[in-house]
Design an enzyme around this catalytic site. Sequence first.
Site, PDB file in Angstrom:
ATOM      1  N   GLY A 164      -4.698  11.892   1.557  1.00  0.00           N
ATOM      2  CA  GLY A 164      -5.823  10.819   1.822  1.00  0.00           C
ATOM      3  C   GLY A 164      -5.993  10.435   3.297  1.00  0.00           C
ATOM      4  O   GLY A 164      -5.616  11.321   4.219  1.00  0.00           O
ATOM      5  N   THR A 165      -6.228   9.445   3.676  1.00  0.00           N
ATOM      6  CA  THR A 165      -6.571   9.047   4.978  1.00  0.00           C
ATOM      7  C   THR A 165      -5.055   9.025   5.772  1.00  0.00           C
ATOM      8  O   THR A 165      -5.278   9.554   6.741  1.00  0.00           O
ATOM      9  CB  THR A 165      -6.730   7.502   4.983  1.00  0.00           C
ATOM     10  OG1 THR A 165      -8.321   7.503   4.428  1.00  0.00           O
ATOM     11  CG2 THR A 165      -7.071   7.142   6.412  1.00  0.00           C
ATOM     12  N   GLY A 178      -2.412  10.647   4.776  1.00  0.00           N
ATOM     13  CA  GLY A 178      -1.523  12.080   4.816  1.00  0.00           C
ATOM     14  C   GLY A 178      -2.551  12.933   6.003  1.00  0.00           C
ATOM     15  O   GLY A 178      -1.897  13.711   6.494  1.00  0.00           O
ATOM     16  N   LYS A 213       4.551   0.333   0.788  1.00  0.00           N
ATOM     17  CA  LYS A 213       5.096  -1.037   0.904  1.00  0.00           C
ATOM     18  C   LYS A 213       5.502  -1.723  -0.440  1.00  0.00           C
ATOM     19  O   LYS A 213       6.050  -2.403  -0.898  1.00  0.00           O
ATOM     20  CB  LYS A 213       4.476  -2.129   1.909  1.00  0.00           C
ATOM     21  CG  LYS A 213       3.172  -2.462   1.551  1.00  0.00           C
ATOM     22  CD  LYS A 213       2.277  -1.614   2.318  1.00  0.00           C
ATOM     23  CE  LYS A 213       0.735  -2.155   2.268  1.00  0.00           C
ATOM     24  NZ  LYS A 213      -0.201  -1.099   3.058  1.00  0.00           N
ATOM     25  N   VAL A 231       5.443  -1.500   7.186  1.00  0.00           N
ATOM     26  CA  VAL A 231       5.039  -2.830   7.495  1.00  0.00           C
ATOM     27  C   VAL A 231       4.606  -2.795   9.081  1.00  0.00           C
ATOM     28  O   VAL A 231       5.240  -2.319  10.159  1.00  0.00           O
ATOM     29  CB  VAL A 231       6.454  -3.573   7.778  1.00  0.00           C
ATOM     30  CG1 VAL A 231       6.191  -5.244   8.393  1.00  0.00           C
ATOM     31  CG2 VAL A 231       7.148  -3.892   6.380  1.00  0.00           C
ATOM     32  N   GLY A 273       2.273  -1.317  10.611  1.00  0.00           N
ATOM     33  CA  GLY A 273       1.388  -0.036  11.090  1.00  0.00           C
ATOM     34  C   GLY A 273       2.212   0.681  12.260  1.00  0.00           C
ATOM     35  O   GLY A 273       3.247   1.038  12.139  1.00  0.00           O
ATOM     36  N   GLY A 311     -15.167  -1.315   5.674  1.00  0.00           N
ATOM     37  CA  GLY A 311     -14.117  -0.576   5.284  1.00  0.00           C
ATOM     38  C   GLY A 311     -12.708  -1.223   5.517  1.00  0.00           C
ATOM     39  O   GLY A 311     -11.884  -0.564   5.474  1.00  0.00           O
ATOM     40  N   LYS A 329       5.164  -6.896   2.322  1.00  0.00           N
ATOM     41  CA  LYS A 329       5.812  -6.504   3.799  1.00  0.00           C
ATOM     42  C   LYS A 329       6.874  -7.389   4.015  1.00  0.00           C
ATOM     43  O   LYS A 329       7.899  -7.355   4.541  1.00  0.00           O
ATOM     44  CB  LYS A 329       4.712  -6.527   4.558  1.00  0.00           C
ATOM     45  CG  LYS A 329       3.620  -5.501   4.602  1.00  0.00           C
ATOM     46  CD  LYS A 329       2.571  -5.671   5.477  1.00  0.00           C
ATOM     47  CE  LYS A 329       1.334  -4.693   5.081  1.00  0.00           C
ATOM     48  NZ  LYS A 329       0.263  -4.898   5.874  1.00  0.00           N
ATOM     49  N   GLY A 369      -4.965   1.597   9.341  1.00  0.00           N
ATOM     50  CA  GLY A 369      -5.631   2.668   9.919  1.00  0.00           C
ATOM     51  C   GLY A 369      -5.110   4.169   9.903  1.00  0.00           C
ATOM     52  O   GLY A 369      -3.731   4.274  10.034  1.00  0.00           O
TER      53      GLY A 369
END
Length: 438
Positions: free
Chosen positions: A12-13, A15, A105, A132, A134, A187, A205, A302
């Site tokens: 996905g995003t 990975g 998380k 936690v 990013g 988004g 988190k 992101g």
Amino acid sequence: MKQVNVAILGCGTVGTGVARLLLDNGDIIRDRIGCALHLKYVADIDMDRGRGLDLAPGVMISDATAAIGDPDVHIVVETIGGEGIAKKLILDAIASGKHVVTANKALLAKHGNAIIEAATARRVDLAYEASVGGCMPIIKAVRESLVGNRISGMTGILNGTCNYILSKITDEGVDFKTALAEAQAKGYAEADPTLDVGGYDAAHKLAILSALAFGMKINFDDVFIEGISRITPLDIEFAAQFGYRIKLLAITKFDGESVEARVHPTMIPFDNLLSNVNSTLNAISIRADAVDEILLYGHGAGMMPTASAIVSDLADIARNLASDGAGRIPVMGFQADTIRSIPVMSMDDIVTNYYFRFDALDRPGVLAAISGILGEYAISLKSVHQKGRKANGSVPVVMLTHQAREADVSKALAEISVLDVMVGAPMLIRIEDQNGQD
């Protein structure tokens, strides 16, 4: 080792971002860690989810168990998410002697104790920097940089969706629904935004951070959680008049005996650095005895910020493999036999300052009735303000309190809410102001 083989589970995003970093920045990563991070597999049930990746033949596979079972794979990266198949695959990878990196998380918050126990017993590394904050290196900071400190507390903006929504309400005066719709259109928020706006994502988190900071078991079920859906432009306007901004804060504190762990909308003063963290950005303040206070700030989600954190974990594990140092840093920052079950303070016992807003009919004696009930519960007022009359004939009455106990506040508001002059439920927002609390 000249090469460390990596298998990514889920394309996905996140990975995709990890794969892209390994492919595009493989040379600089190799130069920094002394070996190559070789992308051996990207496993996804949907084989068409390449997302533009230039993968060698045989790298994209549909069977995650095949990647876990390959003896040449050293590190498994879980980017599937959720608590179902992701949990099984992580435990299978650990049982197979693979080191594991995850950004999950929710899984760690709810099942982390069992997963950590399995990794410790099998003597493999479990890394989770991206779970936690990013790209903010909060896990590394607590486990390594602050190893010589007694941490007394952390306060953070840990959900970019909520921060974006509150920033929109603050800057443009729109209501919650309008700000949420824009976040979804861009988004930043899911179609079902409950995990974000309900405060659950930040609580996941916080549970991880509390355990890391204080040497305790992960305690998600004990975290107090309140979301942002009731925050109005009027509350934000009043907050500004008093010198505060409203943020969804994740707060944990340790007094040596028990831990506070709570997520809720909070008023903080303009001069608090967190009050100026806007849009989708995250930040966290850490208080400790040797360093006093430090602040980390950055993108909390992101594709590429999250991928950056995952690759940092891959690099750490690769260095451990090169020096036969697996387990060099304990998974939760404390040696496994020293981790305790520290009690989490009931929200009823929390003591802080409060903001109240009551919509009351404009009648004589209203302020006396409200103040009288508050006084019965030893809730002392710092200031009282009221705005002009609303269309329904009610008047917003706003009160700031001195420090009070949450249980007393709850009982008082319950009594006030049933007064015949009340229009709607009272609004309560807690205040965190180190300078103004008394």
